[in-house]
Scaffold this active site. Sequence first.
Site, mmCIF file in Angstrom:
data_model
loop_
_atom_site.group_PDB
_atom_site.id
_atom_site.type_symbol
_atom_site.label_atom_id
_atom_site.label_comp_id
_atom_site.label_asym_id
_atom_site.label_seq_id
_atom_site.Cartn_x
_atom_site.Cartn_y
_atom_site.Cartn_z
ATOM 1 N N TYR A 234 28.366 26.888 0.599
ATOM 2 C CA TYR A 234 29.250 27.229 -0.499
ATOM 3 C C TYR A 234 29.688 25.956 -1.379
ATOM 4 O O TYR A 234 30.283 25.965 -2.388
ATOM 5 C CB TYR A 234 30.303 28.133 0.045
ATOM 6 C CG TYR A 234 29.952 29.785 0.359
ATOM 7 C CD1 TYR A 234 28.709 29.943 0.412
ATOM 8 C CD2 TYR A 234 31.071 30.484 0.398
ATOM 9 C CE1 TYR A 234 28.252 31.276 0.801
ATOM 10 C CE2 TYR A 234 30.537 31.917 0.710
ATOM 11 C CZ TYR A 234 29.291 32.247 0.872
ATOM 12 O OH TYR A 234 28.886 33.539 1.088
ATOM 13 N N GLY A 235 30.270 25.132 -0.369
ATOM 14 C CA GLY A 235 30.836 23.825 -0.873
ATOM 15 C C GLY A 235 30.455 23.068 -2.139
ATOM 16 O O GLY A 235 31.073 22.250 -2.702
ATOM 17 N N CYS B 208 38.341 22.189 5.969
ATOM 18 C CA CYS B 208 36.853 22.750 5.931
ATOM 19 C C CYS B 208 36.676 23.121 7.457
ATOM 20 O O CYS B 208 37.187 22.439 8.413
ATOM 21 C CB CYS B 208 36.083 21.551 5.576
ATOM 22 S SG CYS B 208 34.068 22.082 5.762
ATOM 23 N N THR B 209 35.924 24.312 7.587
ATOM 24 C CA THR B 209 35.695 24.990 8.695
ATOM 25 C C THR B 209 35.206 23.914 9.804
ATOM 26 O O THR B 209 35.330 23.963 11.250
ATOM 27 C CB THR B 209 34.602 26.008 8.527
ATOM 28 O OG1 THR B 209 33.551 25.313 7.929
ATOM 29 C CG2 THR B 209 35.368 27.086 7.960
ATOM 30 N N HIS B 210 34.301 22.917 9.442
ATOM 31 C CA HIS B 210 33.321 22.023 10.217
ATOM 32 C C HIS B 210 34.484 20.911 10.920
ATOM 33 O O HIS B 210 34.071 20.261 11.954
ATOM 34 C CB HIS B 210 32.350 21.624 9.483
ATOM 35 C CG HIS B 210 31.216 22.370 9.220
ATOM 36 N ND1 HIS B 210 31.412 23.664 8.516
ATOM 37 C CD2 HIS B 210 30.021 22.519 9.698
ATOM 38 C CE1 HIS B 210 30.243 24.269 8.638
ATOM 39 N NE2 HIS B 210 29.415 23.505 9.089
ATOM 40 N N ASP C 145 32.617 33.723 6.726
ATOM 41 C CA ASP C 145 32.626 32.449 6.468
ATOM 42 C C ASP C 145 31.280 32.228 5.527
ATOM 43 O O ASP C 145 30.382 32.944 5.746
ATOM 44 C CB ASP C 145 32.358 31.235 7.651
ATOM 45 C CG ASP C 145 32.151 29.783 7.089
ATOM 46 O OD1 ASP C 145 33.076 29.157 6.299
ATOM 47 O OD2 ASP C 145 31.407 29.291 7.886
ATOM 48 N N ASN D 257 37.025 27.327 3.926
ATOM 49 C CA ASN D 257 37.948 26.850 3.151
ATOM 50 C C ASN D 257 37.574 26.938 1.208
ATOM 51 O O ASN D 257 38.197 27.121 0.490
ATOM 52 C CB ASN D 257 38.094 25.374 3.501
ATOM 53 C CG ASN D 257 39.319 25.417 4.572
ATOM 54 O OD1 ASN D 257 40.457 24.958 4.563
ATOM 55 N ND2 ASN D 257 38.482 25.618 5.716
ATOM 56 N N THR D 258 36.270 26.548 1.235
ATOM 57 C CA THR D 258 35.736 26.602 -0.061
ATOM 58 C C THR D 258 36.073 28.009 -0.550
ATOM 59 O O THR D 258 36.537 28.116 -1.773
ATOM 60 C CB THR D 258 34.214 26.372 -0.012
ATOM 61 O OG1 THR D 258 34.058 25.139 0.541
ATOM 62 C CG2 THR D 258 33.773 26.388 -1.459
ATOM 63 N N GLU E 177 27.246 19.762 12.371
ATOM 64 C CA GLU E 177 26.167 20.774 12.724
ATOM 65 C C GLU E 177 25.267 20.068 13.639
ATOM 66 O O GLU E 177 24.538 20.893 14.414
ATOM 67 C CB GLU E 177 25.483 21.288 11.585
ATOM 68 C CG GLU E 177 26.660 22.385 10.649
ATOM 69 C CD GLU E 177 25.828 23.338 9.799
ATOM 70 O OE1 GLU E 177 24.791 23.267 9.772
ATOM 71 O OE2 GLU E 177 26.409 23.878 9.312
#
Length: 273
Positions: A43-44, A185-187, A11, A75-76, A153
């Site tokens: 990365y987004g 998205c991971t978050h 990631d 995901n990005t 975060e």
Amino acid sequence: MSNSNPIGIFDSGIGGLTVVKKISSILPSENIVYFGDTARVPYGTKSNDTVIEYALQDAAYLLTHNVKMIIVACNTASSVALPVLKERFDVPVIGMIDPGAKLAIETSRSGKIGVIGTNATINNKAYSAELLKHNGSLEVYEKACPLFVPLAEEGWIDHEATKLIADEYLHELKEKQIDTLILGCTHYPILAGVIGESVGENVELIDSGVAAALVVQKYLEDQNLLNNQAGKGKIDFYVSDLSSKFEEIAGRFLGNPVGEIKKIDVDELVKLI
Ligand code: DGL
């Protein structure tokens, strides 16, 4: 390839630990090597070329651990780099977009599907292209929600500010009367409570990490590559930068304290490709 070889997961940073959590709960015997590119996150907000370059290095690093497959938890990176990664490496590479899109199609009754993600994921229209490839009559509505990453975060899971921002981002999708929303998205699974409250209880939330974990399980079963060891698998964590807040945030995303974490220099990654 031996069954005991680890699954590699990468990631852009810490967020992919939400995917590790799902994989290790469905496949507890699997050994996992996780790499989070914490020195170069996010990365987004980056260009496609840069994300592809980083993703190639991240995947090449996982291969130094003899992984039996690579999961692109980001995901990005999945939305931009998956075809390049599949072409470049011999091991199977699984991203988040295809599994998340398929689960959303199975779930939706009205065919009105919302997608939220980083600016890059939404601008690349990765999910909408995948959804419409399977069913051209779907109505797909996408919205970038970049502020959700720092809020997750920061641990502002139930904060008034997060609720206001969620309402601001999501009211358009709600007005379109979507019945399914992909958390692209991971978050975002960390904020599922607030997101769910904002869009309303009639909207099913799709966690692409869960969808991908089921695809990984099926793949390993079909290929006879499941790790059949009796005990729990080992998870090794590697990052490209280790900040003082890493352990706190990582523990929240993984749902458990993270054990030993090793730091890899970005210079070493760059040399791999
Ligand atoms: N991991 C990224 C994703 O899932 C979010 C954080 C970033 O922008 O790098 O898209």
